[in-house]
Motif scaffolding. Structure first.
Motif, mmCIF file in Angstrom:
data_model
loop_
_atom_site.group_PDB
_atom_site.id
_atom_site.type_symbol
_atom_site.label_atom_id
_atom_site.label_comp_id
_atom_site.label_asym_id
_atom_site.label_seq_id
_atom_site.Cartn_x
_atom_site.Cartn_y
_atom_site.Cartn_z
ATOM 1 N N HIS A 80 -72.513 -5.352 -32.014
ATOM 2 C CA HIS A 80 -71.195 -5.801 -32.472
ATOM 3 C C HIS A 80 -71.210 -6.642 -33.739
ATOM 4 N N TYR A 81 -72.289 -6.618 -34.481
ATOM 5 C CA TYR A 81 -72.337 -7.306 -35.768
ATOM 6 C C TYR A 81 -73.369 -6.584 -36.615
ATOM 7 N N ASP A 84 -73.279 2.366 -31.804
ATOM 8 C CA ASP A 84 -72.002 2.243 -31.118
ATOM 9 C C ASP A 84 -72.258 1.605 -29.744
ATOM 10 N N PRO A 85 -71.210 1.264 -28.991
ATOM 11 C CA PRO A 85 -71.435 0.547 -27.723
ATOM 12 C C PRO A 85 -72.348 1.279 -26.741
ATOM 13 N N VAL A 86 -72.217 2.603 -26.625
ATOM 14 C CA VAL A 86 -73.034 3.345 -25.664
ATOM 15 C C VAL A 86 -74.503 3.322 -26.078
ATOM 16 N N VAL A 103 -78.748 14.313 -26.382
ATOM 17 C CA VAL A 103 -77.607 13.410 -26.280
ATOM 18 C C VAL A 103 -77.796 12.197 -27.186
ATOM 19 N N VAL A 104 -78.965 11.574 -27.129
ATOM 20 C CA VAL A 104 -79.211 10.374 -27.930
ATOM 21 C C VAL A 104 -79.220 10.699 -29.422
ATOM 22 N N VAL A 126 -74.032 11.869 -35.264
ATOM 23 C CA VAL A 126 -72.585 12.043 -35.435
ATOM 24 C C VAL A 126 -71.954 10.805 -36.046
ATOM 25 N N ARG A 127 -72.485 9.642 -35.746
ATOM 26 C CA ARG A 127 -71.930 8.398 -36.306
ATOM 27 C C ARG A 127 -72.545 8.047 -37.651
#
Length: 669
Positions: free
Chosen positions: A281-282, A298-300, A395-396, A402-403
């Motif tokens: 988050h930073y 991202d959070p996940v 998945v990972v 993608v981000r």
């Protein structure tokens, strides 16, 4: 195919894939050139090409030899340019991807090792430092090599069947890689600390003697690694001792450490919190390296990363006390310990320096971060088998790609502040002017370009852009600071960027085109009068001076507008690029400036201003320019005379008029 050959082939494929991605659109992202890249390539690496080879250069607050030596070799072959300056970073960044795979493969199955390598290769962080001409990327590459050889030595010393004598060679190789790493970036100096901490861990958990190997052989092997690496670092240490001010930048960034030494731990604690937050988050707040405050995951994915950290800590500390052959075979506890120590040591520079969560200061931790992100795949592999591990890997990797890929290739380079810092508009102007010269060769007029003139880097960026877009010789382009000056001749100018105030208002008639933030226009100012001109010995001639007293329009300043003409190419000391900041004792100021001195009714000096506001090395015979000087002189001051002259800021020596005088006098009515 034998497993070793399979892994070798996989590593080769990973390298080629990483090379394609890392080299793709290299001239477009980043969208131009930043100061540090130009300084690294055109100043420091150029010194090596000029025969000035040393282990440490005091330029730009201190730079080690190795990376710049590699860049010098490439530039010597293909010249400066996108691949000449950034190519070494591309190759090193691409090489790190298979190295991470091979190291992960020593500990885990292929799905987890592949996860670590591919997520690293497609990550925003890795692409950022693999595509700019900065030395940072060389540090993690050599660190992975160090730990790979260290682990091979540790394994071989515990397996007589594989040839324990090779263990000595691998431990020695680890020491050599570590020693070479000292010649890359200051963060590499923490590597011996990681190895010593790992040796302490092995002692506490009793893992020196795994598989029946004699304890002293592994102890001696690690000792060989440390001693050899530190010995290779002694010449650099000695040179730093001989140049005590060479690493001024390190001291400048160490505000939290300074506060801690003074008894205030609050800043260090704040930096620890913010740096540990960079995963969820930073993030790094600098536009140069990041979308400001964008976290790595991202959070996940952030949760998966912290799961990897927790599992690694548990595995490294408690697994040695358990007898679970499957886990030991899948992931030796000593490997988990090395990975965890690597993360902590790699992040620690950001705990003690500014800014927190810096992607550059934590570059040592970069491979460890993506290896820890792969640990959940190790868990899936151990619990549900290899097929599910491959699913987890997809998945990972997809979550990171993608981000991160759109963020790096699309969002980040289009941000206005990024374009400014990387001089994207300068590159756009160079491309347009090159295309116009190609199309209209004989009719293209001379042109000036607005610039803040903060060093010569705008000009160098323009020249690199020109060389990229045209094979023709670079035409003479003039450079001016729009807040203080304007060219009367040439009449065409790129202006309007950066968005700063203009000294002479909106004087240009636009061509209806725009390049980035720049506009191209032509003004209709009258040529400066020649009948009263007074020339100086270097070829610059004063033509006009108009004093303006304090008023609402001038903001209460006393000002003067000065007009200059160029009689002939200026007689100036040779110009040589100097880094910013320059080495200790080197003066990087321009070799020509003008001064205006204000005098009151009693003949007293009451104030003065300095600055030429154009690049004197880019002037040609027939050029004319106006400049504005202004300053506050206090209430009630009446100026009756202004003296105008030229001088060399490095020596303080004034340039004399051709008739022997030192200044021109403008009388105030």
């Amino acid at each position: 195919m034998a497993p070793f050959k399979q892994d070798l082939v996989i590593g080769g494929v990973l390298f080629l894939m990483a090379l394609v991605l890392t080299g793709w659109r290299l001239a477009e992202v980043p969208p131009g050139w930043r100061d540090d890249e130009l300084i690294n390539g055109l100043v420091i690496s150029q010194k090596i090409l000029d025969g000035d080879v040393r282990l440490f250069y005091a330029d730009a607050s201190g730079h080690e030899l190795l990376y710049h030596g590699l860049v010098a070799i490439v530039m010597g072959v293909i010249g400066p340019g996108v691949w000449g300056i950034r190519g070494v970073s591309v190759l090193l960044g691409s090489l790190m991807v298979p190295l991470v795979y091979w190291l992960g493969r020593r500990w885990w199955g292929r799905p987890a090792a592949m996860t670590a390598a591919v997520t690293l290769g497609v990550s925003f962080w890795h692409l950022m430092y693999s595509r700019v001409g900065l030395r940072h990327i060389s540090t993690p590459v050599l660190l992975v090599l160090t730990f790979y050889f260290l682990w091979l030595g540790y394994e071989r010393m515990g397996n007589e069947a594989e040839g324990a004598d090779w263990g000595w060679a691998f431990f020695g190789g680890a020491g050599i890689w570590m020693g070479l790493n000292f010649l890359t970036y200051f963060a590499a100096r923490g590597v011996p600390v990681i190895i010593v901490a790992w040796a302490i861990y092995l002692t506490i958990t009793g893992q020196w003697g795994e598989r029946g190997v004699t304890v002293w052989r592994r102890v001696m092997g690690v000792g060989v690694c440390l001693v050899l690496g530190l010995l290779l670092g002694v010449p650099l240490w000695w040179q730093l001792q001989m140049n005590p001010g060479a690493e001024a930048r390190v001291a400048e960034l160490a505000a939290p450490l300074t506060a801690l030494r003074e008894g205030d731990p609050s800043l260090v604690l704040e930096h620890i919190y913010l740096t540990m937050s960079m995963f969820t988050h930073y993030g790094d707040e600098e536009w140069l390296y990041n979308v400001p405050e964008r976290p790595l995951f991202d959070p996940v994915l952030g949760v998966l990363f912290w799961v990897g950290v927790v599992v690694t800590a548990y595995h490294a500390w408690w697994r040695p006390r358990l007898v679970e052959k499957g886990w030991r075979r899948r992931w030796p506890p000593a490997g988990g310990a090395l990975l965890g120590l690597w993360l902590v040591a790699g992040l620690s520079p950001a705990f003690l320096s500014v800014p927190p969560a810096s992607l550059g200061h934590t570059i040592l931790a970069q491979p460890a971060v993506y290896m820890l992100l792969a640990v959940p795949v190790v868990v899936v592999h151990s619990w549900w088998g290899e097929r599910m591990a491959w699913v987890a890997m997809v998945v990972v990797v997809s979550g990171v790609a993608v981000r991160d890929l759109p963020d790096y290739f699309v969002e980040w380079p289009e941000r206005g502040q990024v374009r400014f810092l990387y001089r994207a508009e300068i590159d756009e102007v160079a491309r347009y002017w090159a295309e116009r010269v190609e199309a209209e060769e004989a009719t293209v007029p001379s042109v000036a370009v607005a610039s803040l003139l903060a060093g010569p880097w705008d000009q160098e960026a323009f020249e690199l852009g020109w060389a990229r877009y045209s094979d023709r010789p670079l035409p003479l382009v003039r450079w001016y600071q729009p807040e203080k000056a304007i060219f009367v001749e040439p009449r065409y100018a790129f202006y309007g960027y950066p968005e700063v105030g203009t000294a002479f208002g909106e004087l240009f008639v636009l061509e209806r085109r725009r390049w980035g933030g720049y506009q191209l226009g032509r003004h209709e100012l009258a040529s400066l009068p020649e009948e009263n001109e007074i020339c100086f010995e270097n070829g610059l001639c004063w033509r006009t001076g108009a004093y303006v007293g304090p008023s609402v329009e001038t903001g209460g300043q006393h000002g003067i507008t000065v007009g200059w003409g160029v009689e002939r190419p200026l007689d100036l000391p040779p110009f040589k690029l100097v880094s910013n900041p320059p080495p200790p004792g080197v003066d990087a100021r321009p070799r020509l400036s003008s001064f205006v001195h204000f005098y009151d009714i009693e003949g007293n000096f009451v104030g003065g201003a300095d600055g030429l506001w154009v690049d004197p090395y880019r002037l040609a015979a027939g050029d004319q320019f106006l400049q504005k000087h202004g300053m506050w002189l206090g209430e009630g001051v009446v100026v009756t005379e202004v003296r105008i002259g030229l001088y060399d800021p490095q020596t303080g020596e004034r340039v004399k008029r051709v008739d022997g005088g030192e200044w021109v006098v403008v009388h105030v009515q």
